[in-house]
Design a protein around this motif. Sequence first.
Motif, PDB file in Angstrom:
ATOM      1  N   ASN A   1       1.054  -1.067  -0.027  1.00  0.00           N
ATOM      2  CA  ASN A   1       0.060  -0.165   0.294  1.00  0.00           C
ATOM      3  C   ASN A   1       0.905   1.779   0.094  1.00  0.00           C
TER       4      ASN A   1
ATOM      5  N   VAL B   1      -4.958   6.515  -1.011  1.00  0.00           N
ATOM      6  CA  VAL B   1      -4.451   5.154  -0.588  1.00  0.00           C
ATOM      7  C   VAL B   1      -4.605   4.425  -2.251  1.00  0.00           C
TER       8      VAL B   1
ATOM      9  N   THR C   1      -3.831   0.414  -3.402  1.00  0.00           N
ATOM     10  CA  THR C   1      -3.785  -0.288  -3.250  1.00  0.00           C
ATOM     11  C   THR C   1      -4.296  -1.483  -4.096  1.00  0.00           C
TER      12      THR C   1
ATOM     13  N   PHE D   1      -6.854  -1.586   3.770  1.00  0.00           N
ATOM     14  CA  PHE D   1      -5.443  -1.806   2.902  1.00  0.00           C
ATOM     15  C   PHE D   1      -5.624  -2.935   2.976  1.00  0.00           C
TER      16      PHE D   1
ATOM     17  N   THR E   1       3.149  -0.426   4.261  1.00  0.00           N
ATOM     18  CA  THR E   1       2.314   0.205   3.828  1.00  0.00           C
ATOM     19  C   THR E   1       3.351   1.459   3.727  1.00  0.00           C
TER      20      THR E   1
END
Length: 393
Positions: free
Chosen positions: A310, A339, A341, A372, A377
């Motif tokens: 991520n 984000v 992902t 996620f 990450t």
Amino acid sequence: MKKRVIITLLAAAMTAGLLAGCGSKKEEKQNLAVTPIETPAAEETTEEVETPEEEAGAGVIPVEREIKDGKMQSYLTGEWKDEAVANRRPIAVMIPNNSPAMPQYGISKASIVYEAPVEGRITRLMAVFEDFDDLDRIGPIRSSRDYFVYVAMGYEAIYCNWGLARPYVEELINRDTVQNISAPVEGIYNPAPEAYDRVSRPGYATEFTGYLFIDGMKKAADRLGYTWEYDDAYVPPFTFAADGVKAETSYEDAETAVKIMPGGTEGNKGGYGAYNPYFEYHEDDGLYYRYQDGKKQVDEIDGSQFAVSNVVFQYCHGEVRDDHDYLAFGVHGEGDAIVFTGGKVIKGTWKRYDGDATPAKFYDENDQEIIFNQGKTWICNIWEEYGEYAVYE
């Protein structure tokens, strides 16, 4: 033909009185060098609040973790790890990210990497490790800035640094509420010399030869009386997809992106342009591979390229503080976020209103926690005022 998308920010301003209360709305931006005001307690209510797993059905890891064959799912990656590791507070380690320091040692073992601009318009990394027993050292190690300390506190991490911007960090890092293992320099009241040493690196400047040694770090933590257990009130930073579930299945209508450039390609006002980092998504394994200075960014241990599940753009209001070009960034309050992902682009916000001991949480445009993918990450602090330079395609 691939379409380049310029990331535009939602209107955001600051909440008065919050340290680095970046992105909170409808208030005049405040000086960031102040301590956040405690958020008033919410009034009691009988209204039922859905937990993330109730919202997403069986698609996310339950809040109450279970033990299977001596393993538990990590708060930081969602992956199954030895119970002792999954229940252990992490360490947050300051690591330089400029070309004269490369390559870094051990950073690919971090569960979370937080990247933010510092003076000179370069970025610095704070790598958050929970599984560090097999490492002999991590580094090189660099100095602290207050916004990194506040982020580390949200993870309940033990903070590790060599040096500090004294006017803005000295009072903070020496508070009882900050558990730090710091190299012995002026401005550190309880240093940990047993945790640090220099490594021979012919051709490197001295500032890039200091390392954190794991055995010494553990001894220092014991001497300083630090506990390795999470607090009962600990708040995990992410909601992860359950085993066998891909987060992107919850965002089928979202845009896709295969290249992510936190500083774009058109300048360096936002701090990322000096070395032009970017992430390249590989559909075959669902990972985002990190590049910098036109080449793969690798770990000195084995030459492996950094890769994460991520990537997050966390937009924060920033200010230049003084003639030394020290920066301040808002890491409390709320602001825009994106984000990345599973190849998807999920736009939304981040929020952090419950004090220093809780992390920023990420929400989609429907104000639901973003799911996620399990794994590592990388969070890029994007200087809000220069957010136009952050692009993906």
